[in-house]
Scaffold this motif. Structure first.
Motif, short mmCIF file in Angstrom:
data_model
loop_
_atom_site.label_atom_id
_atom_site.label_comp_id
_atom_site.label_asym_id
_atom_site.label_seq_id
_atom_site.Cartn_x
_atom_site.Cartn_y
_atom_site.Cartn_z
N PHE A 1 -71.53 25.76 -97.88
CA PHE A 1 -71.58 26.64 -96.71
C PHE A 1 -72.80 27.56 -96.73
CE2 PHE A 1 -67.11 25.86 -97.87
CZ PHE A 1 -66.81 25.00 -96.82
N THR A 2 -73.38 27.77 -95.55
CA THR A 2 -74.61 28.54 -95.45
C THR A 2 -74.53 29.70 -94.46
OG1 THR A 2 -75.50 27.04 -93.77
CG2 THR A 2 -76.03 26.55 -96.08
N ARG A 3 -73.47 29.78 -93.65
CA ARG A 3 -73.43 30.83 -92.63
C ARG A 3 -71.98 31.20 -92.30
NH1 ARG A 3 -77.06 32.97 -89.00
NH2 ARG A 3 -76.32 33.55 -86.92
N LEU A 4 -71.70 32.50 -92.33
CA LEU A 4 -70.38 33.04 -92.00
C LEU A 4 -70.54 34.02 -90.85
CD1 LEU A 4 -67.36 33.75 -92.56
CD2 LEU A 4 -68.18 35.42 -94.22
N CYS A 5 -69.86 33.76 -89.73
CA CYS A 5 -69.98 34.62 -88.55
C CYS A 5 -68.61 35.06 -88.07
CB CYS A 5 -70.69 33.88 -87.41
SG CYS A 5 -72.45 33.63 -87.68
N CYS B 1 -72.97 38.21 -88.72
CA CYS B 1 -73.19 36.98 -89.47
C CYS B 1 -73.80 37.28 -90.83
CB CYS B 1 -74.12 36.03 -88.71
SG CYS B 1 -73.41 35.38 -87.17
N LEU B 2 -73.38 36.51 -91.81
CA LEU B 2 -73.97 36.54 -93.14
C LEU B 2 -74.63 35.19 -93.37
CD1 LEU B 2 -71.12 38.20 -95.25
CD2 LEU B 2 -73.22 39.28 -94.41
N GLN B 3 -75.90 35.21 -93.70
CA GLN B 3 -76.63 33.99 -94.01
C GLN B 3 -76.68 33.82 -95.52
OE1 GLN B 3 -77.96 32.14 -91.36
NE2 GLN B 3 -78.25 30.48 -92.83
N VAL B 4 -76.24 32.68 -96.01
CA VAL B 4 -76.29 32.40 -97.45
C VAL B 4 -77.67 31.84 -97.77
CG1 VAL B 4 -75.22 31.17 -99.37
CG2 VAL B 4 -73.82 31.90 -97.41
N THR B 5 -78.48 32.65 -98.41
CA THR B 5 -79.85 32.23 -98.70
C THR B 5 -79.96 31.52 -100.05
OG1 THR B 5 -80.35 34.41 -99.65
CG2 THR B 5 -80.83 34.08 -97.30
N GLU B 6 -78.96 31.69 -100.91
CA GLU B 6 -78.92 30.95 -102.18
C GLU B 6 -77.47 30.83 -102.64
OE1 GLU B 6 -80.86 30.93 -106.70
OE2 GLU B 6 -80.84 32.77 -105.54
N ALA B 7 -77.11 29.65 -103.10
CA ALA B 7 -75.78 29.40 -103.66
C ALA B 7 -75.97 28.49 -104.86
CB ALA B 7 -74.85 28.76 -102.63
N ARG B 8 -75.83 29.07 -106.05
CA ARG B 8 -76.14 28.33 -107.28
C ARG B 8 -74.93 28.36 -108.20
NH1 ARG B 8 -77.94 30.86 -111.74
NH2 ARG B 8 -78.48 32.67 -110.45
N ALA C 1 -50.66 58.36 -76.49
CA ALA C 1 -51.19 57.46 -77.52
C ALA C 1 -52.27 56.56 -76.95
CB ALA C 1 -50.06 56.63 -78.12
N LEU C 2 -53.34 56.41 -77.72
CA LEU C 2 -54.43 55.53 -77.34
C LEU C 2 -54.10 54.11 -77.80
CD1 LEU C 2 -57.41 55.22 -76.35
CD2 LEU C 2 -58.10 55.69 -78.71
N THR C 3 -54.22 53.15 -76.90
CA THR C 3 -53.91 51.76 -77.21
C THR C 3 -55.15 50.90 -77.02
OG1 THR C 3 -51.61 52.03 -76.52
CG2 THR C 3 -52.44 49.79 -76.66
N MET C 4 -55.49 50.12 -78.04
CA MET C 4 -56.65 49.23 -77.98
C MET C 4 -56.24 47.82 -78.36
SD MET C 4 -59.54 51.69 -79.75
CE MET C 4 -58.41 52.16 -81.08
N ARG C 5 -56.57 46.87 -77.50
CA ARG C 5 -56.30 45.46 -77.78
C ARG C 5 -57.61 44.74 -78.05
NH1 ARG C 5 -52.38 46.98 -74.15
NH2 ARG C 5 -50.26 46.28 -74.67
N GLY C 6 -57.55 43.76 -78.91
CA GLY C 6 -58.76 43.00 -79.23
C GLY C 6 -58.42 41.66 -79.83
N HIS C 7 -59.46 40.90 -80.15
CA HIS C 7 -59.27 39.65 -80.89
C HIS C 7 -60.51 39.34 -81.69
CE1 HIS C 7 -61.60 37.35 -77.92
NE2 HIS C 7 -60.86 37.91 -76.97
N SER C 8 -60.33 38.52 -82.70
CA SER C 8 -61.42 38.18 -83.63
C SER C 8 -61.45 36.67 -83.84
CB SER C 8 -61.19 38.88 -84.97
OG SER C 8 -62.13 38.47 -85.95
N THR C 9 -62.67 36.12 -83.86
CA THR C 9 -62.85 34.71 -84.20
C THR C 9 -63.89 34.63 -85.31
OG1 THR C 9 -64.50 34.46 -82.45
CG2 THR C 9 -62.25 33.81 -81.92
N GLN C 10 -63.76 33.61 -86.14
CA GLN C 10 -64.65 33.45 -87.30
C GLN C 10 -65.00 32.00 -87.48
OE1 GLN C 10 -63.52 31.81 -90.22
NE2 GLN C 10 -64.57 32.69 -91.96
N SER C 11 -66.20 31.76 -88.04
CA SER C 11 -66.60 30.41 -88.41
C SER C 11 -67.40 30.45 -89.69
CB SER C 11 -67.43 29.77 -87.28
OG SER C 11 -68.64 30.48 -87.09
N LEU C 12 -67.16 29.48 -90.55
CA LEU C 12 -67.93 29.31 -91.80
C LEU C 12 -68.51 27.90 -91.73
CD1 LEU C 12 -68.74 30.27 -94.66
CD2 LEU C 12 -66.62 29.25 -95.48
N ASP C 13 -69.84 27.80 -91.71
CA ASP C 13 -70.50 26.52 -91.52
C ASP C 13 -71.49 26.25 -92.65
OD1 ASP C 13 -69.38 25.92 -88.80
OD2 ASP C 13 -70.45 27.77 -88.32
#
Length: 242
Positions: free
Chosen positions: A30-34, A54-61, A230-242
């Motif tokens: 894997f080289t990229r996590l977003c 996003c996190l870019q994997v520049t080295e994986a050893r 009360a303050l109410t906040m709705r949201g959602h999250s998506t992720q990919s590791l490629d």
């Protein structure tokens, strides 16, 4: 759970009929996590909570069963990126993080150094499961170390409480898909209680225990001022590791 974004598999989800050993390969190709977080307005309109992170994997050893990883955040709001290093072993344990101060910037104070180290380590731990066997009908926990980076926030059970739904593939890699829920409590400010609830699905790479995809919805309630509604906040999250 009904509001959670779908996790796309290569094909149909197969029932989990026997235990599956997840993890043991450390990292992999894997080289990229977003991650992309969206907020949902009361009228249903959606807008980004922040820029896609996003996190870019520049080295994986790999050396003696331990993966030595170098990751870069890419340009942040100030236009400068941060590079950090850490390790992940075959059992899925993430080692301490170290980071490089960008050229031309002064070194941050020691207390900030500690918080940044904790933040970078938590960013990886939140998308990784330590090696375990996932069995039909048995629950497990997806670690979410929010308390390491947000003072006073307590995650019930230490993370997402998960139950496997079945097996499938993503980009040809075998995965276990799990339905997960989370509850966390803390304070928006001193004396202002806050509660976070989340629910969704995680696709776990069988070989490494890393999260290949996730999709979950969240609901945050907080009391901002004495006597205020009360303050109410709705949201959602998506992720990919490629």
């Amino acid at each position: 759970m009904a509001r959670a974004p779908a996790v796309s598999l290569d094909g149909a989800l197969a029932p989990l009929t026997a235990p599956v050993a997840v993890g043991g390969a450390g990292w992999g190709p894997f080289t990229r996590l977003c991650v992309r977080r969206m907020m949902v307005a009361p009228d249903g309109r959606e807008f980004p909570a922040n820029d896609p992170s996003c996190l870019q994997v520049t080295e994986a050893r790999e050396q003696a069963g331990v993966w030595h990883l170098t990751l870069s955040t890419g340009p942040l709001q100030n236009g400068i990126g941060v590079t950090f290093t850490l390790t992940r072993d075959a059992a899925g344990q993430v080692g301490p993080a170290e980071f490089t101060v960008p050229e031309g910037l002064p070194a941050p104070p020691p207390e900030m150094v500690g918080r940044l180290r904790a933040l970078f380590r938590a960013m990886v731990r939140a998308h990784a499961l330590e090696a375990l066997r996932i069995a039909p009908g048995e629950g497990f926990v997806m670690d979410l170390p929010l308390g390491d980076v947000m003072d006073g926030l307590q995650v019930e059970g230490g993370g997402f409480a998960c139950q496997a739904e079945g097996t499938g593939t993503i980009a040809g890699r075998p995965v276990v898909q799990a339905a997960c829920t989370l509850r966390a409590t803390g304070e928006l400010r001193p004396g202002r209680p806050m509660e976070i609830a989340a629910a969704g699905r995680f696709a776990l790479d069988v070989a490494t225990g890393l999260v290949l995809r996730h999709g979950y919805a969240s609901l945050t309630t907080a009391t901002p001022e004495p006597g205020a509604q009360a303050l109410t906040m709705r949201g959602h999250s998506t992720q990919s590791l490629d």
